[in-house]
Scaffold this active site. Structure first.
Site, short mmCIF file in Angstrom:
data_model
loop_
_atom_site.label_atom_id
_atom_site.label_comp_id
_atom_site.label_asym_id
_atom_site.label_seq_id
_atom_site.Cartn_x
_atom_site.Cartn_y
_atom_site.Cartn_z
N HIS A 67 40.24 88.16 -10.90
CA HIS A 67 40.37 88.90 -12.16
C HIS A 67 41.80 88.88 -12.70
CE1 HIS A 67 36.43 90.99 -12.36
NE2 HIS A 67 36.45 90.86 -11.05
N GLU A 93 42.80 89.71 -15.55
CA GLU A 93 43.05 90.87 -16.44
C GLU A 93 43.46 92.11 -15.64
OE1 GLU A 93 40.20 89.91 -15.43
OE2 GLU A 93 38.79 91.58 -15.19
N CYS A 117 34.55 86.35 -13.07
CA CYS A 117 33.64 87.05 -12.16
C CYS A 117 32.20 86.97 -12.66
CB CYS A 117 34.12 88.49 -11.95
SG CYS A 117 33.43 89.24 -10.46
#
Lengths: 233, 83
Positions: free
Chosen positions: A203, A205, A86
Site C-alpha cells: 500500500h 498510500e 491490494c
C-alpha cells in the site's frame, strides 16, 4: 493532473488514496462511484484496497463486473495509467487486465506489516522516480496476496520485465524467507506488457508522508505524475 | 425449473493452503491415513425453463465468466433435478 479513485462497495483505502493525491501530491482528484459508466476527463485511475463485495466468491471477482469496469478497461486499453492496490490488484487480475490470480496466503494468516520491496525497473510510469535494485519499505495488509500464474506466464513476466516489485530483505535479498505470502517468484507487483497498468499488493498510500513513518510510497505516485508530465496525457 | 450443481475445484498443481491446514488438523485428530485434502466450492443454481441442453450451455458460460477463475480453478456442471 486529474486522478480518479474508483470506489466499490467495500473499498476501504479509497480515502487514503484520495488524501495522498490531493494533500500530498497536490493534484486534482475525484472519487468515481462504481455505478458510474465513464472515466472521461481523468489522467490516471486508482483502484484502491479494501474488500469489495465482501470478497465473496473470489477477491475482486464481483467488482470486476461493476458498471464502471468497461470504462476502466477501455481507458487502460487506450494506454491510460491504472494502478490497482491490494484489492485493486485483485480486481485487475479478475478483469484480465493483468495475468494470473491470487491465492490465499500460504500461512493462511491475514498479514499486516511493513515489508521490503526491490525495484526491478525504473523506466516505467510507476517507478521512474526510483532506482533499479533499490529497496523500499511499504506496508502490506492482505489475506489473499499469494500471486499465482502458470509457468509460461511467469516466464513471460520475467522475460518482459513485468515484475516491477519483488519482496526482499532489508538489503535486497530475494529469498523465500522474505516472501510474506507465498507469491511465485516473490512477486509483489506486476505491470501489463504495455506498462500502463500496475497491480501491487503493498500500500503506497499508507506511507507517503513522514508522519506515517515513511514516505517510500510517495515515489510511486510521484512517478505517475512525472510520467504524465513528461510523456503527456 | 432446473437445478444444477457446480463443483469448482483448484487445478492440479495449484497450492491449497486451506486444504493443507485442514489436513494438519485431521492428523491432529489422529486420522493418520489422510494423505491430501483439497478444498473447493459447491454452488447450487436454480434456473427457469426445462431445456437441459441450453441450460448446460448457459451454466458453462456462467462458470467461465464468473463462478470459476480459469487461471486456478476447474469446474464441473451437472444438472440434477427437473421439476
Amino acid at each position: 493532473m486529474k486522478f480518479g479513485v474508483v470506489v466499490f462497495p467495500g473499498s476501504n483505502c479509497d480515502a487514503d488514496c484520495y488524501h495522498v493525491v490531493k494533500e500530498v501530491m497536490n493534484q486534482q482528484v475525484e472519487y468515481i462511484w462504481h455505478k458510474e459508466n465513464t472515466v472521461d476527463g481523468f489522467d490516471a485511475l486508482i483502484l484502491p484496497g479494501g474488500f469489495s463485495y465482501g470478497d465473496y466468491l473470489r477477491t475482486g471477482s464481483i467488482a470486476r463486473f461493476s458498471p464502471i469496469m468497461p470504462s476502466v478497461i477501455d481507458f487502460a486499453d487506450r494506454g491510460g495509467l491504472v494502478i490497482g492496490i491490494c484489492n485493486g490488484f485483485q480486481i485487475l487480475l479478475e478483469a484480465g487486465l493483468l495475468p494470473g490470480a491470487m491465492l490465499r496466503n500460504s500461512s493462511l494468516k491475514f498479514i499486516c506489516k511493513s515489508v521490503y520491496l526491490k525495484i526491478n525497473r525504473a523506466d516505467t510510469p510507476f517507478t521512474n522516480r526510483l532506482k533499479v535494485d533499490h529497496v523500499i519499505r511499504i506496508p502490506i495488509a492482505h489475506g489473499e496476496g499469494n500471486y499465482f500464474c502458470d509457468e509460461n506466464t511467469l516466464q513471460s513476466l520475467k522475460d518482459n520485465g513485468q515484475i516491477l516489485f519483488s519482496y526482499c530483505g532489508a538489503d535486497g535479498e530475494e529469498s523465500p524467507e522474505f516472501n510474506p505470502n507465498g507469491s511465485l517468484a516473490n512477486i509483489a507487483g506486476i505491470s501489463n506488457l504495455k506498462g500502463n497498468i500496475l497491480g501491487m499488493m503493498p500500500h503506497p498510500e499508507r506511507c507517503s508522508e513522514e508522519i506515517l513513518g515513511g514516505r517510500d510510497g510517495f515515489y510511486i505516485f510521484d512517478s505517475m505524475i512525472n510520467w504524465l508530465k513528461e510523456v503527456g496525457k | 425449473m432446473l437445478k444444477a450443481n457446480i463443483y469448482v475445484t483448484l487445478k492440479n498443481g495449484v497450492l491449497d493452503p486451506q486444504g493443507e491446514a485442514v489436513k494438519k488438523s485431521l492428523k491432529v485428530l489422529d486420522y493418520g491415513q489422510v494423505e491430501e485434502v483439497r478444498i473447493g466450492k459447491f454452488i447450487e443454481v436454480w434456473l427457469e425453463g426445462d431445456d437441459r441442453e441450453s441450460a448446460l450451455k448457459e451454466l458453462e458460460e456462467m462458470s467461465d465468466k464468473l463462478l470459476a477463475n480459469p487461471v486456478i480453478e476447474d469446474y464441473r456442471v451437472e444438472i440434477v433435478e427437473v421439476n
